[in-house]
Enzyme design. Structure first.
Site, short mmCIF file in Angstrom:
data_model
loop_
_atom_site.label_atom_id
_atom_site.label_comp_id
_atom_site.label_asym_id
_atom_site.label_seq_id
_atom_site.Cartn_x
_atom_site.Cartn_y
_atom_site.Cartn_z
N ALA A 258 0.85 -1.20 0.00
CA ALA A 258 0.00 0.00 0.00
C ALA A 258 0.88 1.24 0.00
CB ALA A 258 -0.91 0.00 1.22
N TYR B 63 6.95 11.68 4.57
CA TYR B 63 6.01 10.57 4.40
C TYR B 63 6.00 10.12 2.93
CZ TYR B 63 1.56 8.09 4.13
OH TYR B 63 0.59 7.16 3.88
#
Ligand code: UDP
Length: 322
Positions: free
Chosen positions: A117, A149
């Site tokens: 993911a 991130y």
């Protein structure tokens, strides 16, 4: 088949576990409960074919046993949520990169099909809309923690593709766009549960920045259907694929819709990103997926409209409030 879901006690992982069990498969969830929660999987505990292991994906000896026991891996465990990323950057970078390293190394050792993911964050501030899988990324300066991130998930993507290219490992990367639905927590920054809870409590809905930034929110049931479709699709091996909805809404419109749908008397208040995060913040104005590739691979189209999705979450949150 036995599916291993890392991060399976999280919002998306728990819905995925449910869907796989409903299809008659066995499911092992591994989750350290850092952002996931036992309440998400309570209803599955003790059920036939379901196993829960409380452990971090970074623990490679436990992971080796679990990977060996399963047929297919869904790697969803990650540090997510803008709030968490800003507050715990070291944890975010280490969890996302090291966790994926462990999963891919073991998947390769035991020859397991694996879904990784990833996130629409990797497109960054690109203004070429909608975002296509082969488009360039445009990330901001390292001065803004937010981009760590995106960067950590890009390393995950590179690694998944490298394992496929170099060793023929059957990997698929799913770039998830904003996903919403029952059980999502607003604790780590997600706007929809935050606005709905505020509206139901009669508290102000706090819009960050101008509110003219737009997003596409996809119902978690649609996302789960896409993820399962991709893992079953041989043509998706070695590919990066967008997953989400392409129905855009600005954050101002979202706030207004939620106030109207809940019949709330809450006011909509605007604050700056600095006020919201305690530091300068680099937001993206538009985030919208190009869904051509997933349409071609598995015929995917979202079934839920934003209106239906919001209605369902409002019902769910109302029940929680009692
Ligand atoms: N946002 C907001 N109020 C909140 C939380 C988020 O206005 O209480 C904004 C945020 O700045 C962003 C959008 O809503 O522009 C979506 O935020 P979220 O964290 O849900 O997702 P992401 O930014 O990762 O798309």
């Amino acid at each position: 088949m036995r599916f291993l879901i890392t991060g399976g006690a999280g919002f998306i992982g728990s819905h995925l576990a449910e869907a796989l069990l409903a299809r008659g498969h066995d499911v092992t969830v591994v989750d350290d409960l850092s952002t996931g929660s036992l309440t998400n999987i309570q209803h599955l505990m003790g059920g036939e074919g379901f196993q829960f292991v409380r452990e971090s994906v970074r623990n490679s000896s436990t992971m080796a046993v679990l990977v060996q026991q399963c047929d297919v891996i869904f790697h969803l465990a990650a540090a997510v949520g803008v709030q968490l990323i800003v507050e715990r950057p070291v944890h975010t970078i280490e969890t996302n990169i090291h966790g994926t390293e462990v999963v891919l190394r073991l998947a390769n050792k035991f020859g397991r099909r694996v879904f990784i993911a990833s996130t629409s964050e990797v497109y960054g501030k690109s203004t070429k809309v909608p975002f296509g899988e082969n488009d360039d990324s445009l990330l901001g300066s390292t001065r803004y923690t937010r981009w760590s991130y995106a960067c950590s998930k890009m390393v995950d993507e590179f690694l998944a593709l490298a394992y496929h290219d170099q060793y023929g490992l059957q990997t698929t990367v799913g770039r998830l766009f904003n996903t919403v639905g029952p059980r999502q927590t607003g604790t780590y920054g997600m706007v929809v549960p935050r606005f709905i809870r505020a509206a139901l409590r009669g508290e102000p809905l706090t819009v960050y920045g101008t509110g003219e930034q737009s997003r596409c929110f996809c119902h978690v049931a649609d996302v789960v259907r896409a993820v399962i479709g991709l893992i079953e699709c041989p043509a998706a091996v070695g590919e990066v694929v967008n997953i989400g909805s392409d129905e855009s809404v600005t954050i101002n419109e979202l706030a207004e819709k939620i106030v109207a749908l809940t019949g709330s008397a809450s006011e909509i208040r605007h604050i700056s990103y600095e006020e919201a995060y305690g530091r300068p913040f680099d937001d993206m104005l538009i985030r919208k997926p190009d869904l051509t590739k997933i349409g071609r691979l598995i015929g995917f189209k979202p079934r839920y409209s934003l209106q239906e999705t919001l209605g369902e979450i409002i019902e769910y949150e109302r029940r929680l409030l009692g």
